[in-house]
Design a protein around this motif. Sequence first.
Motif, PDB file in Angstrom:
ATOM      1  N   ARG A  72      45.139  48.807  50.601  1.00 25.99           N
ATOM      2  CA  ARG A  72      43.758  48.587  51.773  1.00 25.99           C
ATOM      3  C   ARG A  72      43.483  49.954  52.205  1.00 25.99           C
ATOM      4  NH1 ARG A  72      44.493  44.748  56.635  1.00 25.99           N
ATOM      5  NH2 ARG A  72      42.401  45.128  57.850  1.00 25.99           N
ATOM      6  N   GLY A  73      44.401  50.673  52.539  1.00 25.45           N
ATOM      7  CA  GLY A  73      44.146  51.893  53.021  1.00 25.45           C
ATOM      8  C   GLY A  73      43.495  52.800  52.210  1.00 25.45           C
ATOM      9  N   ALA A  74      43.842  52.823  50.874  1.00 22.81           N
ATOM     10  CA  ALA A  74      43.377  53.970  49.769  1.00 22.81           C
ATOM     11  C   ALA A  74      42.121  53.576  49.523  1.00 22.81           C
ATOM     12  CB  ALA A  74      44.368  53.870  48.726  1.00 22.81           C
ATOM     13  N   SER A  75      41.556  52.269  49.410  1.00 23.66           N
ATOM     14  CA  SER A  75      40.510  51.872  48.722  1.00 23.66           C
ATOM     15  C   SER A  75      39.469  51.089  49.620  1.00 23.66           C
ATOM     16  CB  SER A  75      40.691  51.056  47.653  1.00 23.66           C
ATOM     17  OG  SER A  75      41.346  49.465  48.293  1.00 23.66           O
ATOM     18  N   GLY A  76      39.878  50.720  50.814  1.00 26.53           N
ATOM     19  CA  GLY A  76      38.910  50.073  51.868  1.00 26.53           C
ATOM     20  C   GLY A  76      38.739  48.766  51.487  1.00 26.53           C
ATOM     21  N   ILE A  77      39.346  48.022  50.482  1.00 28.37           N
ATOM     22  CA  ILE A  77      38.921  46.581  50.221  1.00 28.37           C
ATOM     23  C   ILE A  77      40.399  45.793  50.410  1.00 28.37           C
ATOM     24  CG2 ILE A  77      37.163  47.186  48.571  1.00 28.37           C
ATOM     25  CD1 ILE A  77      39.067  46.650  46.353  1.00 28.37           C
ATOM     26  N   LEU A  78      40.207  44.689  50.461  1.00 29.99           N
ATOM     27  CA  LEU A  78      41.151  43.806  50.505  1.00 29.99           C
ATOM     28  C   LEU A  78      41.975  43.654  49.098  1.00 29.99           C
ATOM     29  CD1 LEU A  78      40.110  41.137  53.110  1.00 29.99           C
ATOM     30  CD2 LEU A  78      41.668  43.177  53.494  1.00 29.99           C
ATOM     31  N   PRO A  79      43.280  43.534  49.045  1.00 29.93           N
ATOM     32  CA  PRO A  79      43.836  43.329  47.765  1.00 29.93           C
ATOM     33  C   PRO A  79      43.757  41.861  47.126  1.00 29.93           C
ATOM     34  CG  PRO A  79      45.311  44.537  49.127  1.00 29.93           C
ATOM     35  CD  PRO A  79      44.057  44.175  49.966  1.00 29.93           C
ATOM     36  N   ARG A  80      43.431  41.645  46.061  1.00 30.32           N
ATOM     37  CA  ARG A  80      43.230  40.208  45.501  1.00 30.32           C
ATOM     38  C   ARG A  80      44.501  39.605  45.041  1.00 30.32           C
ATOM     39  NH1 ARG A  80      39.545  43.795  44.867  1.00 30.32           N
ATOM     40  NH2 ARG A  80      40.099  44.228  42.633  1.00 30.32           N
ATOM     41  N   GLY A  81      45.676  40.267  45.197  1.00 31.41           N
ATOM     42  CA  GLY A  81      47.002  39.499  44.404  1.00 31.41           C
ATOM     43  C   GLY A  81      47.284  38.270  44.930  1.00 31.41           C
ATOM     44  N   ALA A  82      47.159  38.121  46.282  1.00 36.76           N
ATOM     45  CA  ALA A  82      47.626  36.654  46.934  1.00 36.76           C
ATOM     46  C   ALA A  82      46.754  35.478  46.414  1.00 36.76           C
ATOM     47  CB  ALA A  82      47.681  36.679  48.331  1.00 36.76           C
ATOM     48  N   VAL A  83      45.337  36.080  46.412  1.00 30.26           N
ATOM     49  CA  VAL A  83      44.357  34.969  46.049  1.00 30.26           C
ATOM     50  C   VAL A  83      44.755  34.555  44.352  1.00 30.26           C
ATOM     51  CG1 VAL A  83      41.963  34.620  45.569  1.00 30.26           C
ATOM     52  CG2 VAL A  83      42.635  35.898  47.532  1.00 30.26           C
ATOM     53  N   ARG A  84      44.701  35.724  43.585  1.00 33.20           N
ATOM     54  CA  ARG A  84      45.045  35.630  42.037  1.00 33.20           C
ATOM     55  C   ARG A  84      46.221  34.580  41.779  1.00 33.20           C
ATOM     56  NH1 ARG A  84      49.004  37.749  39.235  1.00 33.20           N
ATOM     57  NH2 ARG A  84      48.953  39.245  40.788  1.00 33.20           N
ATOM     58  N   ARG A  85      47.360  34.885  42.663  1.00 29.99           N
ATOM     59  CA  ARG A  85      48.522  33.994  42.637  1.00 29.99           C
ATOM     60  C   ARG A  85      48.331  32.407  42.900  1.00 29.99           C
ATOM     61  NH1 ARG A  85      53.964  36.302  42.149  1.00 29.99           N
ATOM     62  NH2 ARG A  85      54.411  34.367  43.440  1.00 29.99           N
ATOM     63  N   ALA A  86      47.347  32.357  44.082  1.00 30.29           N
ATOM     64  CA  ALA A  86      47.007  30.939  44.412  1.00 30.29           C
ATOM     65  C   ALA A  86      46.314  30.311  43.382  1.00 30.29           C
ATOM     66  CB  ALA A  86      46.424  30.957  45.965  1.00 30.29           C
ATOM     67  N   LEU A  87      45.360  30.823  42.917  1.00 30.45           N
ATOM     68  CA  LEU A  87      44.491  30.367  41.848  1.00 30.45           C
ATOM     69  C   LEU A  87      45.280  30.308  40.424  1.00 30.45           C
ATOM     70  CD1 LEU A  87      41.459  32.545  42.167  1.00 30.45           C
ATOM     71  CD2 LEU A  87      41.548  30.257  42.665  1.00 30.45           C
ATOM     72  N   GLY A  88      46.421  30.762  40.144  1.00 29.71           N
ATOM     73  CA  GLY A  88      47.039  30.643  39.025  1.00 29.71           C
ATOM     74  C   GLY A  88      48.103  29.312  39.289  1.00 29.71           C
ATOM     75  N   ALA A  89      48.461  29.176  40.611  1.00 30.94           N
ATOM     76  CA  ALA A  89      49.322  28.211  40.879  1.00 30.94           C
ATOM     77  C   ALA A  89      48.554  26.715  40.948  1.00 30.94           C
ATOM     78  CB  ALA A  89      49.899  28.399  42.348  1.00 30.94           C
ATOM     79  N   LEU A  90      47.267  26.949  41.312  1.00 27.39           N
ATOM     80  CA  LEU A  90      46.412  25.570  41.251  1.00 27.39           C
ATOM     81  C   LEU A  90      45.683  25.308  39.867  1.00 27.39           C
ATOM     82  CD1 LEU A  90      44.199  26.642  44.576  1.00 27.39           C
ATOM     83  CD2 LEU A  90      46.069  24.646  44.192  1.00 27.39           C
ATOM     84  N   SER A  91      45.844  26.313  39.019  1.00 29.87           N
ATOM     85  CA  SER A  91      45.232  26.287  37.614  1.00 29.87           C
ATOM     86  C   SER A  91      46.084  25.214  36.685  1.00 29.87           C
ATOM     87  CB  SER A  91      45.230  27.708  36.897  1.00 29.87           C
ATOM     88  OG  SER A  91      44.663  27.321  35.507  1.00 29.87           O
ATOM     89  N   ASP A  92      45.462  24.176  35.860  1.00 29.16           N
ATOM     90  CA  ASP A  92      46.080  23.527  35.109  1.00 29.16           C
ATOM     91  C   ASP A  92      46.326  24.445  33.698  1.00 29.16           C
ATOM     92  OD1 ASP A  92      45.733  21.185  36.556  1.00 29.16           O
ATOM     93  OD2 ASP A  92      43.796  20.518  35.715  1.00 29.16           O
ATOM     94  N   ALA A  93      45.624  25.559  33.507  1.00 28.20           N
ATOM     95  CA  ALA A  93      46.176  26.109  32.212  1.00 28.20           C
ATOM     96  C   ALA A  93      47.426  26.692  32.523  1.00 28.20           C
ATOM     97  CB  ALA A  93      45.171  27.327  32.339  1.00 28.20           C
ATOM     98  N   THR A  94      48.124  26.680  31.251  1.00 28.71           N
ATOM     99  CA  THR A  94      49.383  27.456  31.205  1.00 28.71           C
ATOM    100  C   THR A  94      49.620  28.603  30.509  1.00 28.71           C
ATOM    101  OG1 THR A  94      50.273  25.825  29.569  1.00 28.71           O
ATOM    102  CG2 THR A  94      50.694  25.226  31.921  1.00 28.71           C
ATOM    103  N   ASP A  95      48.652  28.688  29.619  1.00 26.91           N
ATOM    104  CA  ASP A  95      48.680  29.951  28.654  1.00 26.91           C
ATOM    105  C   ASP A  95      47.553  30.997  29.173  1.00 26.91           C
ATOM    106  OD1 ASP A  95      50.246  28.784  26.765  1.00 26.91           O
ATOM    107  OD2 ASP A  95      48.590  27.858  25.805  1.00 26.91           O
ATOM    108  N   GLY A  96      47.879  32.112  29.110  1.00 26.05           N
ATOM    109  CA  GLY A  96      47.227  33.338  29.529  1.00 26.05           C
ATOM    110  C   GLY A  96      46.926  33.465  31.156  1.00 26.05           C
ATOM    111  N   VAL A  97      47.710  32.683  31.906  1.00 27.66           N
ATOM    112  CA  VAL A  97      47.475  32.826  33.275  1.00 27.66           C
ATOM    113  C   VAL A  97      48.893  33.529  34.034  1.00 27.66           C
ATOM    114  CG1 VAL A  97      47.299  31.827  35.588  1.00 27.66           C
ATOM    115  CG2 VAL A  97      46.271  30.831  33.694  1.00 27.66           C
ATOM    116  N   ARG A  98      48.514  34.729  34.240  1.00 27.52           N
ATOM    117  CA  ARG A  98      49.497  35.614  34.751  1.00 27.52           C
ATOM    118  C   ARG A  98      49.625  35.305  36.573  1.00 27.52           C
ATOM    119  NH1 ARG A  98      49.852  41.404  32.594  1.00 27.52           N
ATOM    120  NH2 ARG A  98      50.627  41.602  34.524  1.00 27.52           N
ATOM    121  N   THR A  99      50.866  35.228  36.838  1.00 24.73           N
ATOM    122  CA  THR A  99      50.929  35.034  38.422  1.00 24.73           C
ATOM    123  C   THR A  99      51.853  36.049  38.929  1.00 24.73           C
ATOM    124  OG1 THR A  99      52.397  33.248  38.000  1.00 24.73           O
ATOM    125  CG2 THR A  99      50.150  32.550  38.304  1.00 24.73           C
TER     126      THR A  99
END
Length: 73
Positions: free
Chosen positions: A46-73
Amino acid sequence: MKSNITTIGGGTGTFNVLSGLGKNRNLNLAAVVNAADSVGSTGEMRGASGILPRGAVRRALGALSDATDGVRT
């Protein structure tokens, strides 16, 4: 009738809760993910780039996804 559940949080806890609840097909799941953390690598990114990291959002989307192949969490 399906029950509606919304989690509020971020990080590993939200991922674990959504992953566990996602196995129950009688639930409608949603997540409100906090991405304003300033600790650890999130704070560094956040300090280096000035934007919010998206890791937590990515992990939540992966957990909500029905897909099991190709979804890295």
